[in-house]
Enzyme design. Structure first.
Site, PDB file in Angstrom:
ATOM      1  N   GLU A 157       0.819  -1.234   0.000  1.00 46.78           N
ATOM      2  CA  GLU A 157       0.000   0.000   0.000  1.00 46.78           C
ATOM      3  C   GLU A 157       0.844   1.271   0.000  1.00 46.78           C
ATOM      4  OE1 GLU A 157      -3.022  -0.241   3.082  1.00 46.78           O
ATOM      5  OE2 GLU A 157      -4.056  -1.840   2.013  1.00 46.78           O
ATOM      6  N   GLU A 276      -5.393  -8.171  -0.498  1.00 49.10           N
ATOM      7  CA  GLU A 276      -6.078  -7.931   0.780  1.00 49.10           C
ATOM      8  C   GLU A 276      -7.539  -7.683   0.453  1.00 49.10           C
ATOM      9  OE1 GLU A 276      -4.539  -5.234   3.780  1.00 49.10           O
ATOM     10  OE2 GLU A 276      -2.487  -5.641   3.127  1.00 49.10           O
TER      11      GLU A 276
HETATM   12  O1  AHR Z   1      -5.108  -5.838   7.079  1.00 52.15           O
HETATM   13  C1  AHR Z   1      -5.014  -4.711   7.882  1.00 52.15           C
HETATM   14  C2  AHR Z   1      -4.303  -3.543   7.192  1.00 52.15           C
HETATM   15  O2  AHR Z   1      -5.093  -3.099   6.138  1.00 52.15           O
HETATM   16  C3  AHR Z   1      -2.979  -3.873   6.531  1.00 52.15           C
HETATM   17  O3  AHR Z   1      -1.919  -3.742   7.415  1.00 52.15           O
HETATM   18  C4  AHR Z   1      -2.881  -2.837   5.468  1.00 52.15           C
HETATM   19  O4  AHR Z   1      -2.131  -3.275   4.359  1.00 52.15           O
HETATM   20  C5  AHR Z   1      -4.309  -2.510   5.124  1.00 52.15           C
HETATM   21  O5  AHR Z   1      -4.524  -1.161   5.055  1.00 52.15           O
END
Ligand code: AHR
Length: 490
Positions: A157, A276
Site C-alpha cells: 500500500e 487484501e
Molecule cells: O489488514 C489490515 C491492514 O489493512 C494492513 O496492514 C494494510 O495493508 C491494510 O490497510
C-alpha cells in the site's frame, strides 16, 4: 483457475502471529510453538498461499530483526500500529510453518524504510543455496536448503498516506524498479507483485495504477489491489451488493492494465493479485485509533481489529468470493486479510480455544470445492438498483472439476424474504445429477459464533425433495449462501 485465489494473509499485527498461529506454551503447541488447533482450522479452511509479514507493519520492518537466536533478537517499536514487536517469530519460523502445513509463502519486501539493497540481501538469505555471508548465515541458523520462495511483493500500500515512508507513484516506480532488478539478479525465477491501489476511494485511484503499470510493466508479473467492504449506510440490500463494488474495482484495474499494455507495447496481459480483501467495519475500531491516537501504545500483541463477524457479514463475504472466481482469468491470486484474530475467519483465546467465525464457512465451502475450471455461464436474474449500481439479486459462480466430474455451483440469494428457484441447463456435460445442496442461512442475521456458542452459525445440508431431484432444480432460501454439487457424465 489458479488455486492462489484461495490465499490468506498473516501480518505482525495484533494477535495474528502471537497467540494466533504461534503460541509456545499453549496446550496444542507443537515443538516450534505453532498452535496445532489453529493449524487444523487453517487446513480445513483450505488456504493455499499466505502473504507475510505485512501489511502496514512491513514498511518499518527489518527482516534481520527476526532471525537468529531468539533471546538475542531486538524488541522494536512498530510504527504502523504503535505496538511493540518482540521478533520471536520471523522469516525462518514463518517458512517452517508454511512447509509444515503445505502453504505457499508470499513474501513482501519493505519499500518504506527498506532499501533495494536490503531487499536483495533478504532474497539472498532466503533463496541462495550457500557460499555467501547471508546464505551461510541461514545455514548457521539451522536451515541448510534454500527456501526458494517464488512469490514476492514489492512493498505494501505505498499509495497510502498512512504508510511508513509513503511514496508518490513516480518515486515508487523508481524504487520498485531498482528493487525488482536486484531481486531478479539474485533469483531470476521469482514472480513479482507491485503495489496497486489500496482501495477504490483513494484519490489517486486509478491514476496510481496507470503510472505504476506504465513504469514497471516488464518488471512485474502482478499488480496488487486491496479492498475492504463495509455496511456503509446501514442498508442490508446495499451491503449485500458489495460484490458490485468489488466488480467495478476489478474492471477498472483490468481496463487500466490493458491501457498500459497498449501504451508500453507489451505482449503480456497483466495479472491482478487481490492480496487484501475482506469485510471490515471501520466503525467498530476507527482507523485513527491506531494511527493518530495510539490505542494500544507500545503493547505487545494487543487485541487489534478483532472483528466478530455476523451471519450477514458472511453472506456479503460469499458474494465477494463469487466475484473473485468470476474474474479469475485476470485476478489470479487473492489473499483474504487476514487469517487469525485480526479481521479473520479464525479466532483464538490466548491459552484457550480456537473457533470458526461466520466468514470461515463461505471461504471453506468455496476453497474446498471450487477447484478446477471456473465456468462462464449465462443467468437470467432480475437486477435491482443499489448504492453501487445494478446488482443481480442472485450472485453466483461455478467451477468444473474434470477429474471428479462435478460442477460446484456457489450462489448467494440476496432476497430478504423470497426464496428463489434455480434450474440448470448443462447439456454440454452429458447426464447431470444434483447430489448435494449445502446452505448457510439463519433467522438471526446478527448471529455470531462465540466461545460459548461456537456453532451458532454453521452451514447445513438441505434435504432435496424428490420433485426437486427429478427436475434438477433447487430452492435457495431467502438470505442464504448455497453450494450445489452437480455430478456430470462428461
Ligand atoms: O489488514 C489490515 C491492514 O489493512 C494492513 O496492514 C494494510 O495493508 C491494510 O490497510
Amino acid at each position: 483457475m489458479n488455486l492462489a485465489l484461495y490465499g490468506s494473509f498473516v501480518e505482525h499485527m495484533g494477535r495474528a502471529v502471537y497467540s494466533g498461529i504461534y503460541e509456545p506454551g499453549h496446550d496444542t503447541a507443537e515443538e516450534n510453538g505453532f498452535r496445532s488447533d489453529v493449524a487444523q482450522l487453517v487446513r480445513e479452511l483450505g488456504v493455499t498461499t499466505v502473504r507475510y509479514p505485512g501489511g502496514n507493519f512491513l514498511s518499518g520492518y527489518n527482516w534481520r530483526d527476526g532471525i537468529g537466536p531468539k533471546k538475542e533478537r531486538p524488541v522494536r517499536l512498530d510504527y504502523a500500529w504503535l505496538t511493540k514487536e518482540t521478533n520471536q517469530f520471523g522469516i525462518d519460523e514463518f517458512a517452517t510453518w508454511c512447509e509444515k502445513y503445505q502453504i505457499q509463502p508470499m513474501i513482501a519486501v519493505n519499500m518504506g524504510t527498506g532499501t533495494p539493497q536490503e531487499a536483495g540481501y533478504f532474497i539472498e538469505y532466503c533463496n541462495i543455496a550457500k557460499g555467501t555471508t547471508l546464505s551461510d548465515l541461514r545455514r548457521q541458523y539451522g536451515r541448510e536448503a534454500p527456501y526458494n520462495f517464488k512469490l514476492w511483493c514489492l512493498g505494501n500500500e505505498m499509495d497510502g498516506q498512512w504508510q511508513t515512508c509513503h511514496l508518490d507513484a513516480h518515486d515508487y516506480v523508481k524504487k520498485a524498479r531498482e528493487t525488482a532488478k536486484i531481486m531478479r539478479w539474485v533469483d531470476p525465477d521469482i514472480q513479482l507483485v507491485a503495489c496497486g491501489s489500496s482501495n477504490s476511494m483513494q484519490q489517486t485511484f486509478p491514476e496510481w495504477d496507470r503510472l505504476v503499470l506504465e513504469g514497471l510493466y516488464e518488471h512485474i508479473d502482478f499488480l496488487s489491489c486491496h479492498h475492504y467492504f463495509e455496511n456503509r449506510n446501514g442498508n442490508t440490500t446495499d451491503y449485500l451488493a458489495s460484490f458490485v463494488q468489488m466488480e467495478n474495482f476489478i474492471r477498472t484495474i483490468v481496463a487500466t492494465a490493458d491501457y498500459a499494455k497498449a501504451k508500453v507495447g507489451s505482449k503480456k496481459d497483466m495479472m491482478i493479485s487481490f492480496d487484501e480483501w475482506n469485510i471490515w467495519s471501520n466503525e467498530s475500531e476507527p482507523w485513527d485509533d491506531y494511527f493518530k491516537n495510539g490505542k494500544h501504545r507500545f503493547e505487545v500483541a494487543p487485541p487489534i481489529l478483532e472483528q466478530r463477524y455476523t451471519l450477514l457479514d458472511a453472506l456479503v463475504f460469499s458474494g465477494l468470493m463469487c466475484t473473485l472466481i468470476n474474474h479469475c482469468n485476470r485476478v489470479q491470486m487473492a489473499s483474504l486479510a487476514q487469517l487469525v484474530n485480526v479481521i479473520a475467519p479464525i479466532f483464538t483465546k490466548p491459552g484457550g480455544e480456537a473457533i470458526r467465525q461466520t466468514i470461515f464457512w463461505p471461504f471453506q465451502m468455496v476453497s474446498q470445492h471450487g477447484r478446477g475450471k471456473a465456468l462462464k455461464f449465462f443467468d437470467n436474474v432480475p437486477q435491482i438498483d443499489t448504492l453501487y449500481g445494478n446488482a443481480k439479486i442472485v450472485q453466483s459462480a461455478a467451477v468444473y472439476n474434470e477429474e471428479e466430474k462435478q460442477i460446484a455451483f456457489f450462489t448467494l440469494n440476496t432476497e430478504l424474504k423470497q426464496s428463489v428457484e434455480v434450474s440448470f441447463h448443462l447439456e454440454d456435460f452429458g447426464q447431470t445429477t444434483v447430489t448435494e445442496h449445502i446452505t448457510l442461512q439463519g433467522k438471526d442475521l446478527q448471529a455470531r459464533n462465540t466461545f460459548a456458542h461456537p456453532n451458532a452459525v454453521v452451514p447445513r445440508k438441505v434435504h432435496m425433495s424428490p420433485d426437486e431431484l427429478s427436475r434438477g432444480a433447487i430452492t435457495l432460501p431467502p438470505m442464504s449462501f448455497n453450494m450445489v454439487i452437480i455430478k456430470t457424465s462428461r
